[in-house]
Design a protein around this motif. Structure first.
Motif, PDB file in Angstrom:
ATOM      1  N   ALA A   1      17.179  89.147  64.462  1.00  0.00           N
ATOM      2  CA  ALA A   1      17.304  89.699  65.968  1.00  0.00           C
ATOM      3  C   ALA A   1      15.998  89.802  66.697  1.00  0.00           C
ATOM      4  CB  ALA A   1      18.203  90.969  65.796  1.00  0.00           C
ATOM      5  N   GLU A   2      16.073  89.228  67.899  1.00  0.00           N
ATOM      6  CA  GLU A   2      14.983  89.514  68.805  1.00  0.00           C
ATOM      7  C   GLU A   2      15.363  90.884  69.588  1.00  0.00           C
ATOM      8  OE1 GLU A   2      13.992  86.122  71.403  1.00  0.00           O
ATOM      9  OE2 GLU A   2      15.493  85.012  70.343  1.00  0.00           O
ATOM     10  N   TYR A   3      16.583  91.068  69.877  1.00  0.00           N
ATOM     11  CA  TYR A   3      16.782  92.436  70.343  1.00  0.00           C
ATOM     12  C   TYR A   3      17.962  93.097  69.630  1.00  0.00           C
ATOM     13  CZ  TYR A   3      14.529  90.987  74.809  1.00  0.00           C
ATOM     14  OH  TYR A   3      13.657  91.106  75.829  1.00  0.00           O
ATOM     15  N   ILE A   4      18.025  94.358  69.642  1.00  0.00           N
ATOM     16  CA  ILE A   4      19.124  95.052  69.237  1.00  0.00           C
ATOM     17  C   ILE A   4      19.571  95.824  70.512  1.00  0.00           C
ATOM     18  CG2 ILE A   4      19.828  97.029  68.005  1.00  0.00           C
ATOM     19  CD1 ILE A   4      17.848  96.625  65.964  1.00  0.00           C
ATOM     20  N   VAL A   5      20.973  95.321  70.868  1.00  0.00           N
ATOM     21  CA  VAL A   5      21.824  95.938  71.943  1.00  0.00           C
ATOM     22  C   VAL A   5      23.040  97.040  71.355  1.00  0.00           C
ATOM     23  CG1 VAL A   5      23.492  93.923  71.803  1.00  0.00           C
ATOM     24  CG2 VAL A   5      22.873  95.185  73.841  1.00  0.00           C
ATOM     25  N   SER A   6      23.035  97.713  72.161  1.00  0.00           N
ATOM     26  CA  SER A   6      23.914  98.881  71.838  1.00  0.00           C
ATOM     27  C   SER A   6      24.448  99.363  73.091  1.00  0.00           C
ATOM     28  CB  SER A   6      23.388 100.107  70.972  1.00  0.00           C
ATOM     29  OG  SER A   6      24.185 101.308  70.713  1.00  0.00           O
ATOM     30  N   ALA A   7      25.734 100.262  73.232  1.00  0.00           N
ATOM     31  CA  ALA A   7      26.082 101.198  74.203  1.00  0.00           C
ATOM     32  C   ALA A   7      25.572 102.387  73.925  1.00  0.00           C
ATOM     33  CB  ALA A   7      27.588 101.081  74.127  1.00  0.00           C
ATOM     34  N   ASP A   8      24.947 102.704  72.909  1.00  0.00           N
ATOM     35  CA  ASP A   8      24.384 104.069  73.020  1.00  0.00           C
ATOM     36  C   ASP A   8      22.772 104.229  72.817  1.00  0.00           C
ATOM     37  OD1 ASP A   8      26.046 106.532  72.585  1.00  0.00           O
ATOM     38  OD2 ASP A   8      27.233 105.189  71.547  1.00  0.00           O
ATOM     39  N   SER A   9      22.230 104.672  73.881  1.00  0.00           N
ATOM     40  CA  SER A   9      20.742 104.792  74.112  1.00  0.00           C
ATOM     41  C   SER A   9      20.160 105.701  72.881  1.00  0.00           C
ATOM     42  CB  SER A   9      20.110 105.128  75.567  1.00  0.00           C
ATOM     43  OG  SER A   9      20.565 104.460  76.372  1.00  0.00           O
ATOM     44  N   SER A  10      20.764 106.866  72.416  1.00  0.00           N
ATOM     45  CA  SER A  10      20.332 107.612  71.545  1.00  0.00           C
ATOM     46  C   SER A  10      20.046 106.695  70.157  1.00  0.00           C
ATOM     47  CB  SER A  10      21.096 108.781  71.277  1.00  0.00           C
ATOM     48  OG  SER A  10      22.504 108.361  70.971  1.00  0.00           O
ATOM     49  N   CYS A  11      21.117 106.231  69.842  1.00  0.00           N
ATOM     50  CA  CYS A  11      20.920 105.303  68.655  1.00  0.00           C
ATOM     51  C   CYS A  11      19.572 104.637  68.689  1.00  0.00           C
ATOM     52  CB  CYS A  11      21.998 104.579  68.358  1.00  0.00           C
ATOM     53  SG  CYS A  11      23.645 105.448  67.516  1.00  0.00           S
ATOM     54  N   MET A  12      19.386 103.796  69.977  1.00  0.00           N
ATOM     55  CA  MET A  12      18.300 102.740  70.021  1.00  0.00           C
ATOM     56  C   MET A  12      17.025 103.570  70.005  1.00  0.00           C
ATOM     57  SD  MET A  12      19.877  99.734  72.522  1.00  0.00           S
ATOM     58  CE  MET A  12      19.985 100.863  73.992  1.00  0.00           C
ATOM     59  N   MET A  13      17.101 104.785  70.705  1.00  0.00           N
ATOM     60  CA  MET A  13      15.796 105.480  70.725  1.00  0.00           C
ATOM     61  C   MET A  13      15.500 105.817  69.554  1.00  0.00           C
ATOM     62  SD  MET A  13      15.063 109.082  72.524  1.00  0.00           S
ATOM     63  CE  MET A  13      16.493 110.046  71.570  1.00  0.00           C
ATOM     64  N   HIS A  14      16.199 106.223  68.568  1.00  0.00           N
ATOM     65  CA  HIS A  14      15.915 106.397  66.916  1.00  0.00           C
ATOM     66  C   HIS A  14      15.465 104.977  66.534  1.00  0.00           C
ATOM     67  CE1 HIS A  14      16.116 108.097  63.112  1.00  0.00           C
ATOM     68  NE2 HIS A  14      17.026 107.017  62.702  1.00  0.00           N
ATOM     69  N   GLN A  15      16.201 103.808  66.732  1.00  0.00           N
ATOM     70  CA  GLN A  15      15.876 102.564  65.891  1.00  0.00           C
ATOM     71  C   GLN A  15      14.472 102.142  66.424  1.00  0.00           C
ATOM     72  OE1 GLN A  15      19.037  99.912  65.528  1.00  0.00           O
ATOM     73  NE2 GLN A  15      20.300 101.541  65.967  1.00  0.00           N
ATOM     74  N   LYS A  16      14.401 102.489  67.810  1.00  0.00           N
ATOM     75  CA  LYS A  16      12.972 102.092  68.265  1.00  0.00           C
ATOM     76  C   LYS A  16      11.841 102.519  67.772  1.00  0.00           C
ATOM     77  CE  LYS A  16      10.475 100.889  73.036  1.00  0.00           C
ATOM     78  NZ  LYS A  16      10.865 101.519  74.365  1.00  0.00           N
ATOM     79  N   GLY A  17      11.957 103.699  67.484  1.00  0.00           N
ATOM     80  CA  GLY A  17      10.729 104.485  66.806  1.00  0.00           C
ATOM     81  C   GLY A  17      10.604 104.083  65.556  1.00  0.00           C
ATOM     82  N   CYS A  18      11.766 103.778  64.777  1.00  0.00           N
ATOM     83  CA  CYS A  18      11.611 103.466  63.304  1.00  0.00           C
ATOM     84  C   CYS A  18      11.125 101.856  63.130  1.00  0.00           C
ATOM     85  CB  CYS A  18      12.919 103.208  62.636  1.00  0.00           C
ATOM     86  SG  CYS A  18      14.022 104.825  62.345  1.00  0.00           S
TER      87      CYS A  18
END
Length: 247
Positions: A208-225
């Motif tokens: 994956a180049e991008y992770i796309v989701s309908a929930d910014s909270s999950c993406m915020m967590h994953q972005k930090g990880c």
């Protein structure tokens, strides 16, 4: 139709571009969109922590702000789940019942209500891994949870497949929680972080180049990880792609 735009707290504070893209996309599709300027939290964080009585004033304000629209739409599954399924600290008047029944998350609204068949302005020539949050997957019915062994369907994939140039890659464990879980990520920090590391590593190994989701909270967590692991993965909300973001 006349739509009330509900922008959740963390999107307002950290990802305002997601709220803007939601507004722009709904207007592109020909609808009147109103943003009630006095809106605040829907009460979900308090309710999730067991403080239902403390939700009353917050839920009453939400009802005052959003009563009278044909639909209320938000780019957040967990907040919509709270409004639709748990907005019960307030008296269940006819207005409240109508509001709960007509509040939708943006993916299900585009897919189930508007039944959008094309996004001619959208191009996204990248390899994308889709993340379904636990709430959207199992509470709002975004897709078929793998543990139920039912015929496959995915509303986010249906919408994204209409975007020119996009290529999907699938992690080995697509339905696994990323570890955010709202307040869970605070009181179980180590477990939450380890789950997040596993999730972004799984996506990276899939290409994956991008992770796309309908929930910014999950993406915020994953972005930090991903940042802590040094993984070169980018993150984008699904509504931004559907609204025409290219990168």
């Amino acid at each position: 139709m006349r739509i009330g735009l509900f922008v959740p707290c963390y999107i307002d504070a950290f990802f305002p571009e997601v709220g803007i893209a939601t507004l722009q996309l709904l207007e592109r599709l020909g609808h009147e969109v109103v943003y009630p300027t006095q809106q605040t939290c829907c009460g979900q964080p308090m309710a999730n922590s067991g403080f239902q009585k403390e939700c009353v004033a917050t839920e009453e304000l939400f009802v005052r702000n959003f009563t009278g629209f044909d639909y209320v739409v938000a780019p957040s599954g967990s907040c919509v789940e709270h409004v639709r399924m748990h907005l019960d600290a307030v008296e269940q008047t006819d207005d409240v019942k109508h509001l709960r029944a007509t509040t939708y998350e943006i993916v299900e609204f585009l897919h189930d209500i508007l039944k959008v068949e094309t996004f001619p302005w959208a191009k996204f020539p990248h390899k994308v891994g889709l993340h379904n949050s636990c709430g959207t997957l199992r509470k709002l019915g975004h897709a078929a949870p793998s543990e139920l062994h039912i015929p496959f369907f995915s509303k986010p994939l249906d919408l994204l497949s209409k975007v020119e140039g996009i290529e999907f890659v699938t992690p080995a464990r697509p339905d696994e929680c990323c570890g955010f879980g709202g307040t869970f990520s605070v009181y179980e920090e180590a477990v939450s972080a380890k789950m997040g590391y596993d999730k972004v590593t799984d996506h990276a190994q899939a290409g994956a180049e991008y992770i796309v989701s309908a929930d910014s909270s999950c993406m915020m967590h994953q972005k930090g990880c991903a940042s802590r692991l040094g993984l070169p993965i980018k993150f984008i909300h699904i509504v931004e792609i559907l609204n025409g973001a290219s990168a």
